[in-house]
Design an enzyme around this catalytic site. Structure first.
Site, PDB file in Angstrom:
ATOM      1  N   ILE A  60     -10.590  10.811  19.297  1.00 50.93           N
ATOM      2  CA  ILE A  60     -10.198  10.345  18.368  1.00 50.93           C
ATOM      3  C   ILE A  60     -11.091  10.708  16.941  1.00 50.93           C
ATOM      4  O   ILE A  60     -11.876  11.258  16.738  1.00 50.93           O
ATOM      5  CB  ILE A  60     -10.115   8.721  18.189  1.00 50.93           C
ATOM      6  CG1 ILE A  60      -9.437   8.003  17.449  1.00 50.93           C
ATOM      7  CG2 ILE A  60     -11.666   8.231  18.201  1.00 50.93           C
ATOM      8  CD1 ILE A  60      -9.191   6.506  17.643  1.00 50.93           C
ATOM      9  N   CYS A  61     -10.164  10.654  15.797  1.00 51.57           N
ATOM     10  CA  CYS A  61     -10.361  10.914  14.562  1.00 51.57           C
ATOM     11  C   CYS A  61      -9.819  10.186  13.307  1.00 51.57           C
ATOM     12  O   CYS A  61      -9.490   9.072  13.887  1.00 51.57           O
ATOM     13  CB  CYS A  61     -10.310  12.565  14.090  1.00 51.57           C
ATOM     14  SG  CYS A  61      -8.664  13.088  13.987  1.00 51.57           S
ATOM     15  N   LEU A  62      -9.899  10.280  12.165  1.00 50.44           N
ATOM     16  CA  LEU A  62      -9.186   9.584  11.335  1.00 50.44           C
ATOM     17  C   LEU A  62      -7.606   9.567  11.424  1.00 50.44           C
ATOM     18  O   LEU A  62      -7.064   8.338  11.396  1.00 50.44           O
ATOM     19  CB  LEU A  62      -9.634   9.922  10.025  1.00 50.44           C
ATOM     20  CG  LEU A  62      -9.062   8.884   8.843  1.00 50.44           C
ATOM     21  CD1 LEU A  62      -9.758   7.359   8.947  1.00 50.44           C
ATOM     22  CD2 LEU A  62      -9.400   9.341   7.584  1.00 50.44           C
TER      23      LEU A  62
END
Length: 99
Positions: free
Chosen positions: A62-64
């Protein structure tokens, strides 16, 4: 070929039990808030953090927004890791966040 999940599928998996989450945002982003028990492996220094990833485990990446996580997921998949990209990223995550 790596897998993608929508945020509701990821949140459902989180509610079902213990999952491994790699957060590929930069350290300062991670420190502002992250999913509890996630591991920070920043994209900018990813190769120096590869030792943190256990090839025998499945990871949600996951990231932003989902862009960096997709890139990292694709790379890890090509290296033989069991990984799933979380589409949409933390910007749409509704679960608990810790600082």
């Amino acid at each position: 070929m790596y897998k993608n999940v929508k945020m509701n599928e990821f949140e459902n998996a989180m509610s079902q039990g213990d999952v491994n989450v790699l957060d590929v945002r930069e350290v300062y982003e991670f420190e502002e808030g992250h999913i509890p028990n996630s591991i920070n492996v920043p994209t900018s220094s990813f190769m120096s953090h590869m030792h943190l990833i256990d090839k025998s485990k499945h990871y949600y990446i996951i990231c932003l927004t989902g862009a960096r996580s997709q890139m990292v997921t694709k790379y890890l998949d090509q290296q033989g890791y069991d990984v799933t990209n979380v589409m949409g990223g933390l910007i749409v995550y509704q679960g608990d966040i810790e600082e």
